[in-house]
Design a protein around this motif. Structure first.
Motif, PDB file in Angstrom:
ATOM      1  N   ALA A 173       0.829  -1.201   0.000  1.00  0.00           N
ATOM      2  CA  ALA A 173       0.000   0.000   0.000  1.00  0.00           C
ATOM      3  C   ALA A 173       0.866   1.256   0.000  1.00  0.00           C
ATOM      4  N   HIS A 178      -2.478  -1.679  -5.560  1.00  0.00           N
ATOM      5  CA  HIS A 178      -3.875  -1.990  -5.270  1.00  0.00           C
ATOM      6  C   HIS A 178      -3.922  -3.197  -4.339  1.00  0.00           C
ATOM      7  N   THR A 179      -4.421  -3.001  -3.117  1.00  0.00           N
ATOM      8  CA  THR A 179      -4.368  -4.068  -2.106  1.00  0.00           C
ATOM      9  C   THR A 179      -5.736  -4.642  -1.752  1.00  0.00           C
ATOM     10  N   GLU A 180      -6.771  -4.254  -2.471  1.00  0.00           N
ATOM     11  CA  GLU A 180      -8.101  -4.783  -2.172  1.00  0.00           C
ATOM     12  C   GLU A 180      -8.119  -6.304  -2.330  1.00  0.00           C
ATOM     13  N   GLY A 181      -8.590  -6.991  -1.308  1.00  0.00           N
ATOM     14  CA  GLY A 181      -8.687  -8.446  -1.365  1.00  0.00           C
ATOM     15  C   GLY A 181      -7.449  -9.176  -0.874  1.00  0.00           C
ATOM     16  N   GLU A 187      -9.647 -14.853  -1.213  1.00  0.00           N
ATOM     17  CA  GLU A 187      -9.475 -14.182  -2.510  1.00  0.00           C
ATOM     18  C   GLU A 187      -8.297 -14.746  -3.293  1.00  0.00           C
TER      19      GLU A 187
END
Length: 284
Positions: A173, A178-181, A187
């Motif tokens: 981050a 992009h660190t979503e999931g 995931e």
């Protein structure tokens, strides 16, 4: 010259002689002197941190990898803005983290300069406390950005222990990834090891959910299939999958550490290729 000056010069000379004798003894007994490891790390890190050639190789590798993924995506269908393969799975790139995406050379330099030896404890301190000091491998950020623009998912498969998940996410981050999931194991976007340092089972987890179009790593163990620690076994793996190099497998250089060290730790000179025709004194 004063008596004090002569005294210190004598001590310095004796110190040099002692160092030479220790080094010679190490060579004769086929074991490296104590300071050989730090010196090797200095050289490896200096090359990785300063050489234009290292940057060029990394940029070249990421450029070729991106080009190959783009060709695959051109012929793919799309769903919810993401590329989908014929098997209905979303396309993904599986990549190692350390020395493939993340540059940890500052850690190795600091350890070497302090005269320490790397250990799991020191590494954990680095991951937890110094995530802001981690940098990108040259070309990694641009590659990730372009891959995600294509609608292809980035999967990070690392031998960092799962206990370092939060710190790893913080590092990514901080670098703008992009660190979503990534926090949710379900995931399968950040696959760290719990009790299986071999990556094959986690690669299979990624392949069950995604259609993997490319693998990136700095170690042969970052790519599908197994190979023993022996040099010939590793050569055979490369030979058997030669057609994948530069098309689906993309290797980043790492002279600092890796499985390549294992066969030579006990006999570093025994694996050097030499010539019997070198003339040291006479002749052209």
């Amino acid at each position: 010259m004063t008596k004090t000056s002569r005294h210190w010069i004598t001590i310095a000379v004796l110190g040099c002689v002692l160092a030479i004798l220790l080094a010679a003894s190490s060579v004769l007994h086929n074991t490296p002197p104590a300071n050989l490891l730090p010196e090797r790390i200095y050289a490896a890190n200096l090359w990785m941190q300063t050489s234009a050639e290292y940057r060029a190789i990394c940029l070249q590798t990421f450029r070729i990898a991106l080009s190959q993924v783009q060709k695959t995506v051109e012929n793919a269908s799309h769903r919810e803005g993401r590329s989908v393969a014929d098997d209905g799975k979303r396309m993904a790139v599986v990549t190692d983290l350390d020395e493939t995406i993340l540059d940890n050379s500052r850690f190795r330099s600091e350890v070497a300069i302090r005269g320490l030896r790397s250990s799991p404890q020191l590494w954990t301190r680095w991951v937890v406390n110094n995530f802001e000091d981690v940098e990108f491998i040259p070309g990694a950020k641009a590659f990730i950005d372009e891959i995600e623009k294509l609608g292809v998912i980035m999967v990070y498969l690392s031998n960092r222990p799962d206990s370092e998940r939060d710190s790893t996410i913080k590092a990514l981050a901080h670098l703008g990834i992009h660190t979503e999931g990534l926090a949710e194991a379900s995931e399968r976007r950040l696959l760290l090891h719990k009790d299986e340092p071999d990556k094959e089972s986690r690669r299979q987890l990624a392949a069950e959910k995604f259609h993997v179009v490319a693998y990136l790593g700095d170690n042969l163990g970052d790519f599908p299939g197994s190979s023993g620690p022996e040099i010939e076994s590793r050569y055979q793996k490369v030979q058997q999958h030669e057609e994948l190099l530069g098309t689906q497998w993309f290797v980043l250089p790492n002279p600092a550490y890796g499985d390549w060290e294992t066969p030579i730790l006990n006999d570093p000179r025994g694996h050097l290729k030499r010539t019997s025709n070198l003339r040291f004194v006479e002749g052209p």
